[in-house]
Design an enzyme around this catalytic site. Structure first.
Site, PDB file in Angstrom:
ATOM      1  N   GLY A   8      40.629  26.544  52.823  1.00  0.00           N
ATOM      2  CA  GLY A   8      41.710  25.584  53.051  1.00  0.00           C
ATOM      3  C   GLY A   8      41.208  24.340  53.775  1.00  0.00           C
ATOM      4  N   LEU A  10      41.671  23.203  56.931  1.00  0.00           N
ATOM      5  CA  LEU A  10      41.035  23.505  58.217  1.00  0.00           C
ATOM      6  C   LEU A  10      39.844  24.436  58.007  1.00  0.00           C
ATOM      7  CD1 LEU A  10      40.924  23.568  61.330  1.00  0.00           C
ATOM      8  CD2 LEU A  10      42.605  25.429  61.267  1.00  0.00           C
ATOM      9  N   THR A  62      51.456  27.047  53.449  1.00  0.00           N
ATOM     10  CA  THR A  62      51.639  25.917  54.376  1.00  0.00           C
ATOM     11  C   THR A  62      52.554  24.807  53.837  1.00  0.00           C
ATOM     12  OG1 THR A  62      49.596  24.958  53.511  1.00  0.00           O
ATOM     13  CG2 THR A  62      49.417  26.219  55.552  1.00  0.00           C
ATOM     14  N   TYR A 125      59.394  28.053  57.311  1.00  0.00           N
ATOM     15  CA  TYR A 125      57.963  28.060  57.643  1.00  0.00           C
ATOM     16  C   TYR A 125      57.774  28.413  59.118  1.00  0.00           C
ATOM     17  CZ  TYR A 125      53.332  26.071  58.698  1.00  0.00           C
ATOM     18  OH  TYR A 125      52.045  25.885  59.142  1.00  0.00           O
ATOM     19  N   LYS A 129      55.965  31.759  60.576  1.00  0.00           N
ATOM     20  CA  LYS A 129      54.753  31.650  61.412  1.00  0.00           C
ATOM     21  C   LYS A 129      54.994  32.288  62.781  1.00  0.00           C
ATOM     22  CE  LYS A 129      51.340  29.755  60.721  1.00  0.00           C
ATOM     23  NZ  LYS A 129      50.056  30.257  60.150  1.00  0.00           N
TER      24      LYS A 129
HETATM   25  N1  LIG Z   1      48.514  21.638  57.868  1.00  0.00           N
HETATM   26  C1  LIG Z   1      49.155  21.458  59.002  1.00  0.00           C
HETATM   27  O1  LIG Z   1      49.627  20.355  59.318  1.00  0.00           O
HETATM   28  C2  LIG Z   1      49.303  22.602  59.981  1.00  0.00           C
HETATM   29  C3  LIG Z   1      50.039  22.383  61.161  1.00  0.00           C
HETATM   30  C4  LIG Z   1      50.167  23.432  62.072  1.00  0.00           C
HETATM   31  C5  LIG Z   1      49.578  24.655  61.813  1.00  0.00           C
HETATM   32  N2  LIG Z   1      48.886  24.838  60.660  1.00  0.00           N
HETATM   33  C6  LIG Z   1      48.292  26.168  60.416  1.00  0.00           C
HETATM   34  O2  LIG Z   1      46.876  26.006  60.355  1.00  0.00           O
HETATM   35  C7  LIG Z   1      46.309  26.911  59.412  1.00  0.00           C
HETATM   36  C8  LIG Z   1      45.452  26.149  58.416  1.00  0.00           C
HETATM   37  O3  LIG Z   1      46.254  25.160  57.771  1.00  0.00           O
HETATM   38  P1  LIG Z   1      45.703  24.323  56.521  1.00  0.00           P
HETATM   39  O4  LIG Z   1      46.517  23.090  56.456  1.00  0.00           O
HETATM   40  O5  LIG Z   1      44.217  24.259  56.570  1.00  0.00           O
HETATM   41  O6  LIG Z   1      46.168  25.271  55.322  1.00  0.00           O
HETATM   42  P2  LIG Z   1      45.756  25.230  53.787  1.00  0.00           P
HETATM   43  O7  LIG Z   1      44.886  24.060  53.481  1.00  0.00           O
HETATM   44  O8  LIG Z   1      47.013  25.414  53.000  1.00  0.00           O
HETATM   45  O9  LIG Z   1      44.842  26.532  53.669  1.00  0.00           O
HETATM   46  C9  LIG Z   1      45.366  27.813  53.711  1.00  0.00           C
HETATM   47  C10 LIG Z   1      44.503  28.689  52.833  1.00  0.00           C
HETATM   48  O10 LIG Z   1      45.103  30.003  52.794  1.00  0.00           O
HETATM   49  C11 LIG Z   1      45.061  30.453  51.446  1.00  0.00           C
HETATM   50  N3  LIG Z   1      46.091  31.448  51.179  1.00  0.00           N
HETATM   51  C12 LIG Z   1      47.397  31.249  50.874  1.00  0.00           C
HETATM   52  N4  LIG Z   1      48.011  32.410  50.635  1.00  0.00           N
HETATM   53  C13 LIG Z   1      47.084  33.390  50.803  1.00  0.00           C
HETATM   54  C14 LIG Z   1      47.095  34.797  50.679  1.00  0.00           C
HETATM   55  N5  LIG Z   1      48.209  35.466  50.297  1.00  0.00           N
HETATM   56  N6  LIG Z   1      45.970  35.495  50.936  1.00  0.00           N
HETATM   57  C15 LIG Z   1      44.820  34.835  51.275  1.00  0.00           C
HETATM   58  N7  LIG Z   1      44.733  33.501  51.392  1.00  0.00           N
HETATM   59  C16 LIG Z   1      45.854  32.785  51.156  1.00  0.00           C
HETATM   60  C17 LIG Z   1      45.301  29.194  50.637  1.00  0.00           C
HETATM   61  O11 LIG Z   1      44.945  29.367  49.292  1.00  0.00           O
HETATM   62  P3  LIG Z   1      45.741  28.488  48.175  1.00  0.00           P
HETATM   63  O12 LIG Z   1      45.455  27.049  48.491  1.00  0.00           O
HETATM   64  O13 LIG Z   1      45.156  28.941  46.896  1.00  0.00           O
HETATM   65  O14 LIG Z   1      47.187  28.811  48.336  1.00  0.00           O
HETATM   66  C18 LIG Z   1      44.418  28.198  51.379  1.00  0.00           C
HETATM   67  O15 LIG Z   1      43.086  28.210  50.920  1.00  0.00           O
HETATM   68  C19 LIG Z   1      47.500  27.648  58.784  1.00  0.00           C
HETATM   69  O16 LIG Z   1      47.650  28.887  59.428  1.00  0.00           O
HETATM   70  C20 LIG Z   1      48.693  26.766  59.085  1.00  0.00           C
HETATM   71  O17 LIG Z   1      49.897  27.496  59.172  1.00  0.00           O
HETATM   72  C21 LIG Z   1      48.726  23.844  59.741  1.00  0.00           C
END
Ligand SMILES: NC(=O)c1ccc[n+]([C@@H]2O[C@H](COP(=O)([O-])OP(=O)(O)OC[C@H]3O[C@@H](n4cnc5c(N)ncnc54)[C@H](OP(=O)(O)O)[C@@H]3O)[C@@H](O)[C@H]2O)c1
Length: 290
Positions: A8, A10, A62, A125, A129
């Site tokens: 992903g 991050l 996400t 969401y 979480k």
């Molecule tokens: N983005 C933000 O602004 C934000 C803010 C606060 C907190 N966070 C938290 O920070 C963390 C990283 O965020 P990010 O933006 O880097 O997220 P991201 O880019 O959406 O990456 C999440 C990864 O998890 C994978 N995934 C989804 N469903 C899954 C499953 N059932 N089993 C295994 N893997 C799975 C996704 O694959 P696919 O892409 O194929 O679905 C993706 O590669 C998350 O926990 C998020 O909740 C993010």
């Protein structure tokens, strides 16, 4: 050390930092192709067979509006999926690091949120979480919950990339001006996660770049710093934008605990943004093809 969600936005920055801070063969990264955390038995068995000492769980559904429209998937991935990872971590007696969000708060406080403030999510969401946080804290003896917000980075769809894309296509952009937070660069967050692990931190920590702004000010700054001065930016309300998920109007995270307990400070978001813009100017245009 096992990272779940390694592909992903991050995850890719975090894998880079972990590989440069720990011996390469001690850091394993899995994503949806290797493990679907919705499946309890396979998730637990697969993690157990690796016997990691540290599990860093950053996989999630996400898409905040997508979660509103597909609540079943939101809870299956973000809540139950996290429970499965927590169960496996507990069986391995591993430390578990879990990434959570400012959207566990409702924004009513109007002052930066402390780790001890009671959560009250406004959207699916945030609810899913928060359930994930609770499972981790209940099931894993040694856990670290890191709440962050408004992420952008070179390896995924994000607000900065979207503003830059729109600026190439339009002369006027409308951006919401009634939500306040702290945009956070994934490279800075990844470094902080790595240091918190090296510090063996436990409990909940808020980690975001410092200083605050609205999406409107963030958008204006992105355009100014990238030289797109001809694009006009108009403020709009969240109501006018009409997205499916409600968002807190104020979700700034107080990161004083991070500083007090570990000595780490996060730089202002505007400084981090400059570095990010300089980096992406040297990369292929499409963030999904990096
Ligand atoms: N983005 C933000 O602004 C934000 C803010 C606060 C907190 N966070 C938290 O920070 C963390 C990283 O965020 P990010 O933006 O880097 O997220 P991201 O880019 O959406 O990456 C999440 C990864 O998890 C994978 N995934 C989804 N469903 C899954 C499953 N059932 N089993 C295994 N893997 C799975 C996704 O694959 P696919 O892409 O194929 O679905 C993706 O590669 C998350 O926990 C998020 O909740 C993010």
């Amino acid at each position: 050390m096992l990272v779940i969600g390694a592909e992903g936005m991050l995850g890719r920055d975090l894998m880079g930092i972990l590989h440069s801070s720990f011996p390469k063969n001690e850091v394993i990264g899995w994503d949806i192709d290797e493990i679907d955390i919705q499946e309890e038995n396979t998730t637990v068995k697969k993690i157990e067979s690796l016997r990691p000492q540290i599990v860093i769980h950053i996989a999630a559904f996400t898409d905040v509006d997508g979660c509103e429209l597909n609540q079943g998937k939101a809870f299956a991935v973000n809540a139950e999926g996290t429970r499965h990872v927590a169960l496996a971590s507990s069986k391995c007696r591993a430390k578990m690091v879990y990434l959570s969000t400012d959207y566990v708060f409702d924004g009513e406080k109007r002052e930066p949120y402390l780790e001890s403030d009671p959560p009250h999510p406004l959207n699916v969401y945030g609810h899913s979480k928060l359930m994930g946080e609770q499972y981790v804290q209940e099931q894993v003896k040694d856990s670290l919950v890191i709440r962050t917000q408004w992420l952008y980075g070179p390896f995924g769809k994000n607000f900065v990339a979207s503003i830059l894309q729109q600026a190439r296509e339009k002369s006027t952009l409308s951006i919401v001006n009634d939500q306040t937070g702290s945009p956070t660069y994934t490279a800075d967050l990844a470094k902080a996660i790595c240091e918190l692990i090296q510090f063996d931190a436990r409990g909940i920590f808020h980690v975001a770049n410092s200083d605050l702004c609205s999406w409107y000010t963030f958008g204006q700054t992105i355009l100014k710093l990238s030289g797109a001065n001809r694009v006009k930016v108009l403020p709009m309300s969240s109501k006018e934008l009409g997205r499916p998920a409600a968002r807190p109007s104020y979700s700034v995270l107080d990161c004083q605990k991070l500083k007090k307990e570990t000595g780490l400070t996060m730089r202002p978001w505007s400084e981090a943004l400059k570095d990010y813009l300089a980096l992406i100017a040297s990369l292929p245009a499409d963030p999904m093809n990096r």
